[in-house]
Design a protein around this motif. Structure first.
Motif, PDB file in Angstrom:
ATOM      1  N   GLY A  45     -52.197  51.240  21.313  1.00 29.44           N
ATOM      2  CA  GLY A  45     -51.283  52.386  21.579  1.00 29.44           C
ATOM      3  C   GLY A  45     -50.327  51.817  22.855  1.00 29.44           C
ATOM      4  N   SER A  46     -50.816  51.154  23.592  1.00 32.86           N
ATOM      5  CA  SER A  46     -49.888  50.931  24.736  1.00 32.86           C
ATOM      6  C   SER A  46     -48.560  50.234  24.507  1.00 32.86           C
ATOM      7  N   ALA A  47     -48.364  50.118  23.330  1.00 31.41           N
ATOM      8  CA  ALA A  47     -47.183  49.270  22.883  1.00 31.41           C
ATOM      9  C   ALA A  47     -46.233  50.672  22.682  1.00 31.41           C
ATOM     10  N   LEU A  48     -46.726  51.838  22.712  1.00 32.17           N
ATOM     11  CA  LEU A  48     -45.919  52.774  22.414  1.00 32.17           C
ATOM     12  C   LEU A  48     -45.267  53.066  20.918  1.00 32.17           C
ATOM     13  N   ALA A  49     -45.541  52.415  20.175  1.00 30.39           N
ATOM     14  CA  ALA A  49     -44.840  51.956  18.943  1.00 30.39           C
ATOM     15  C   ALA A  49     -45.492  51.525  17.916  1.00 30.39           C
ATOM     16  N   ALA A  50     -45.707  51.845  16.499  1.00 30.59           N
ATOM     17  CA  ALA A  50     -46.104  51.073  15.751  1.00 30.59           C
ATOM     18  C   ALA A  50     -45.575  49.940  14.958  1.00 30.59           C
ATOM     19  N   ASN A  51     -45.714  48.743  15.876  1.00 32.70           N
ATOM     20  CA  ASN A  51     -44.986  47.798  15.686  1.00 32.70           C
ATOM     21  C   ASN A  51     -45.551  46.198  15.915  1.00 32.70           C
ATOM     22  N   GLY A  52     -45.036  45.285  15.688  1.00 32.97           N
ATOM     23  CA  GLY A  52     -45.805  43.739  16.051  1.00 32.97           C
ATOM     24  C   GLY A  52     -46.601  43.839  17.438  1.00 32.97           C
ATOM     25  N   LEU A  53     -45.953  44.202  18.359  1.00 32.78           N
ATOM     26  CA  LEU A  53     -46.579  44.092  19.585  1.00 32.78           C
ATOM     27  C   LEU A  53     -47.982  44.856  19.618  1.00 32.78           C
ATOM     28  N   ALA A  54     -48.040  46.072  18.927  1.00 34.54           N
ATOM     29  CA  ALA A  54     -49.225  46.932  18.824  1.00 34.54           C
ATOM     30  C   ALA A  54     -50.189  45.963  18.025  1.00 34.54           C
ATOM     31  N   ALA A  55     -49.665  45.319  17.000  1.00 37.58           N
ATOM     32  CA  ALA A  55     -50.569  44.589  16.092  1.00 37.58           C
ATOM     33  C   ALA A  55     -51.260  43.396  16.831  1.00 37.58           C
ATOM     34  N   SER A  56     -50.240  42.676  17.630  1.00 33.96           N
ATOM     35  CA  SER A  56     -50.835  41.631  18.505  1.00 33.96           C
ATOM     36  C   SER A  56     -51.953  42.036  19.574  1.00 33.96           C
ATOM     37  N   ALA A  57     -51.590  43.517  20.126  1.00 33.19           N
ATOM     38  CA  ALA A  57     -52.313  43.682  21.069  1.00 33.19           C
ATOM     39  C   ALA A  57     -53.733  44.085  20.508  1.00 33.19           C
ATOM     40  N   PHE A  58     -53.767  44.619  19.365  1.00 31.40           N
ATOM     41  CA  PHE A  58     -55.018  45.129  18.413  1.00 31.40           C
ATOM     42  C   PHE A  58     -55.775  43.786  18.458  1.00 31.40           C
ATOM     43  N   VAL A  59     -55.224  42.549  17.787  1.00 36.93           N
ATOM     44  CA  VAL A  59     -55.866  41.442  17.575  1.00 36.93           C
ATOM     45  C   VAL A  59     -56.545  40.850  18.807  1.00 36.93           C
ATOM     46  N   VAL A  60     -55.691  40.642  19.864  1.00 42.56           N
ATOM     47  CA  VAL A  60     -56.127  40.135  21.163  1.00 42.56           C
ATOM     48  C   VAL A  60     -57.390  40.912  21.766  1.00 42.56           C
ATOM     49  N   THR A  61     -57.243  42.159  21.498  1.00 44.82           N
ATOM     50  CA  THR A  61     -58.334  43.064  22.188  1.00 44.82           C
ATOM     51  C   THR A  61     -59.550  42.896  21.275  1.00 44.82           C
ATOM     52  N   ASN A  62     -59.683  42.652  20.140  1.00 43.56           N
ATOM     53  CA  ASN A  62     -60.694  42.348  19.373  1.00 43.56           C
ATOM     54  C   ASN A  62     -61.275  40.955  19.708  1.00 43.56           C
ATOM     55  N   THR A  63     -60.365  40.006  19.670  1.00 41.14           N
ATOM     56  CA  THR A  63     -60.708  38.666  20.057  1.00 41.14           C
ATOM     57  C   THR A  63     -61.523  38.640  21.363  1.00 41.14           C
ATOM     58  N   SER A  64     -61.072  39.269  22.144  1.00 40.17           N
ATOM     59  CA  SER A  64     -61.547  39.280  23.776  1.00 40.17           C
ATOM     60  C   SER A  64     -62.936  39.899  23.943  1.00 40.17           C
ATOM     61  N   ALA A  65     -63.105  40.947  23.101  1.00 39.81           N
ATOM     62  CA  ALA A  65     -64.253  41.544  22.920  1.00 39.81           C
ATOM     63  C   ALA A  65     -65.572  40.603  22.413  1.00 39.81           C
ATOM     64  N   ALA A  66     -65.019  40.180  21.278  1.00 42.68           N
ATOM     65  CA  ALA A  66     -66.029  39.299  20.799  1.00 42.68           C
ATOM     66  C   ALA A  66     -66.406  38.004  21.690  1.00 42.68           C
ATOM     67  N   ALA A  67     -65.439  37.470  22.180  1.00 43.68           N
ATOM     68  CA  ALA A  67     -65.738  36.480  23.022  1.00 43.68           C
ATOM     69  C   ALA A  67     -66.599  36.805  24.116  1.00 43.68           C
ATOM     70  N   GLY A  68     -66.513  38.064  24.793  1.00 39.17           N
ATOM     71  CA  GLY A  68     -67.231  38.381  25.747  1.00 39.17           C
ATOM     72  C   GLY A  68     -68.638  38.661  25.494  1.00 39.17           C
ATOM     73  N   ALA A  69     -68.849  39.449  24.167  1.00 41.85           N
ATOM     74  CA  ALA A  69     -70.056  39.774  23.774  1.00 41.85           C
ATOM     75  C   ALA A  69     -70.763  38.472  23.595  1.00 41.85           C
ATOM     76  N   ILE A  70     -70.277  37.331  23.013  1.00 31.77           N
ATOM     77  CA  ILE A  70     -71.030  36.276  22.526  1.00 31.77           C
ATOM     78  C   ILE A  70     -71.237  35.449  23.991  1.00 31.77           C
ATOM     79  N   ALA A  71     -70.383  35.597  24.933  1.00 32.34           N
ATOM     80  CA  ALA A  71     -70.595  34.779  26.026  1.00 32.34           C
ATOM     81  C   ALA A  71     -71.890  35.269  26.913  1.00 32.34           C
ATOM     82  N   TRP A  72     -71.784  36.535  27.045  1.00 32.44           N
ATOM     83  CA  TRP A  72     -72.874  37.349  27.959  1.00 32.44           C
ATOM     84  C   TRP A  72     -74.137  37.358  27.192  1.00 32.44           C
ATOM     85  N   LEU A  73     -73.992  37.116  25.911  1.00 35.67           N
ATOM     86  CA  LEU A  73     -75.307  37.088  24.971  1.00 35.67           C
ATOM     87  C   LEU A  73     -75.928  35.763  25.145  1.00 35.67           C
TER      88      LEU A  73
END
Lengths: 398, 111
Positions: free
Chosen positions: A214-242
């Motif tokens: 949502g911080s892209a403030l528009a429904a555009n490619g940047l929002a999609a990119s932010a969505f993907v990196v957000t999920n990716t980073s969360a998953a990496a963090g989860a596995i790393a701490w685990l």
């Protein structure tokens, strides 16, 4: 530019998703405290959200996004939302205002970590009002409202400094002023409901898509990119701490969800500037770094026991710096250290350092003042019986 | 040999220390339950802004242990030392005569 129906629809939904993160924090923290404090912990999150919701409408939004005064704070031109209406560029001004409101409410909810199981509700309301006005609003102005950090070119896509460094280091300062819980270090203080914490964590992970995309403030490619990196980073963090917790014993579920949050925190400032492979590095390092910070906190006997500092503070600090390392022009138009832009890295370090010092120092001062005047802490008897009964007259389990 | 039943009612937050102290001195066997109760001070009265709040029954942990009479005093002392905070509500230890203890798995009976 006129109002765009698609953008508006998207940000409306993102705003609602981010709102859900606040009770998500409450549930996350509620499961980590003792049984006698669960209602109080969840309620503090709702109280934080309600206090900030009113403050933001009356003057908070203006202080953050009003006409710049000396790079430090916004003016009072939007007092009571004067001039903030249904028109706007892409999305209505009112929608931008409320999208920012849910960020501010969430941030104060994270700070409650520092006072878990021992804060007086009345004093917390006063402290929270002061905190959001004198810590959150200036930081939001610095990063997004035309303040000095933005002028300097500091990158903070969705609030690494504003939301996470501020709340994490704020929680640490608050914990230091209010003092340890009675029996900390000697009594058993095991989390009483880990599944509840996992539900809270799920709501946070879900809401974070609204937060960052949502911080892209528009429904555009940047929002999609932010969505993907957000999920990716969360998953990496989860596995790393685990894996780190596994190495020391068992693959802890609490560690896994804490790692996911660490990954989400760290990607927040970088979400509009990095690619998915960098997000793996940012999240993975965040998981290990925040786990290390938690072990450090334990070794020092600091009672910031829900780890807002270790996860949000240190994760936010790493994320702000990582933005200056991994940013790539193909995503957000700015290169970082890895692509030869040393200046951006230096700017990120300066920005994060300033946010850290300001948030910690100001929070410490505010908490000290409230403690000396109203008393931040409940009496020992009230703490012993638990805040559910002593503050709210209610029990979670009849 | 005479046996004794020891029933200790202690603060929940002190349980871990009590359990550890007992195990270290060679008394690992116990039955534990979460209970609520009050002593002579009748719960805890709080001065709340919304009026008085009284917590009538306070959460406690009850430990039951069957021990040989020779060890009863030792066990009581270990529990007292480990459970004490010095404030009202630390709990109480009771010692009762025990007629018999029969192990379910074997035919072993202690009297």
């Amino acid at each position: 530019m006129a109002i765009d129906a698609g953008d508006t629809a998207f940000i409306l939904i993102c705003t609602a998703m981010v709102m859900l993160m606040t009770p998500g924090v409450g549930l996350f923290y509620g499961g980590l405290v003792r049984r006698k404090n669960i209602i109080a912990m969840i309620t503090l999150a709702f109280i934080a959200f309600s206090v900030v919701s009113l403050q933001w409408i009356l003057f908070g939004y203006s202080l953050a996004f009003g006409t710049d005064i000396g790079g430090f704070i916004g003016g009072l031109d939007y007092l009571g939302l004067a001039g903030v209406g249904m028109d706007g560029e892409g999305i209505p001004d009112l929608l931008f205002m409320v999208f920012q409101l849910v960020f501010a409410g969430l941030t104060l909810a994270i700070v409650t970590s520092g006072a878990a199981e021992r804060v007086k509700v009345s004093s917390f309301i006063v402290f929270g009002l002061l905190w959001t006005t004198l810590v959150y609003d200036p930081l939001a102005h610095w990063a997004w409202g035309g303040g000095w950090a933005a002028s300097l070119g500091a990158l903070d896509f969705a609030g690494g400094t504003v939301v996470h460094i501020s709340s994490g280091f704020g929680a640490l300062a608050l914990a230091l002023v209010i003092g340890r819980r009675v029996g900390f270090g000697t009594y058993t203080m095991e989390p009483h409901n880990i599944p509840l914490t996992l539900i809270g964590g799920a709501l946070l992970w879900f809401g974070w898509f609204g937060f960052n995309a949502g911080s892209a403030l528009a429904a555009n490619g940047l929002a999609a990119s932010a969505f993907v990196v957000t999920n990716t980073s969360a998953a990496a963090g989860a596995i790393a701490w685990l894996v780190a917790s596994w190495y020391r014993g068992k693959p802890s579920s609490l560690g896994m969800i804490s790692g996911a949050i660490a990954g989400l925190v760290a990607i927040t400032p970088a979400a509009g500037f990095v690619d998915p492979v960098s997000a793996i590095a940012i999240g993975g390092i965040a998981g290990l770094l925040c786990y290390g910070a938690m072990l450090f906190r334990l070794s020092r006997g600091l009672d910031e026991s829900l780890d807002a500092w270790a996860v949000h503070g240190m994760g936010g600090l790493w994320g702000a710096i990582a933005t200056g390392i991994f940013a790539v022009a193909a995503v957000g138009g700015v290169d970082g250290l890895l692509y030869g832009n040393v200046d951006q890295f230096v700017i990120q370090v300066v920005d994060a350092g300033a946010a850290l010092v300001y948030a910690f120092g100001m929070t410490y001062a505010l908490a000290w003042i409230v403690d000396r005047t109203l008393g931040l802490r409940v009496s020992e008897d009230e703490e012993y019986v638990g805040l559910d009964i002593s503050q709210h007259g209610e029990s979670a389990h009849a | 040999m005479m046996m004794k039943m020891i029933i200790a009612v202690i603060r929940p937050e002190k349980f871990e220390q009590v359990e550890k102290a007992l195990a270290e001195k060679g008394f690992p066997a116990m039955t534990v339950s979460e209970v609520r109760g009050r002593g002579e001070q009748k719960g805890i009265a709080l001065r709340s802004r919304g009026g008085p709040v009284t917590v009538d029954l306070i959460p406690k942990i009850r430990i039951e242990m069957a021990v040989s009479a020779t060890f009863a005093e030792t066990v009581v002392q270990i529990i007292r030392d480990a459970a004490r905070t010095g404030r009202i509500g630390d709990g109480k230890v009771f010692v009762l005569p025990l007629d018999m203890a029969a192990k379910v798995r074997t035919e072993e009976v202690s009297i």
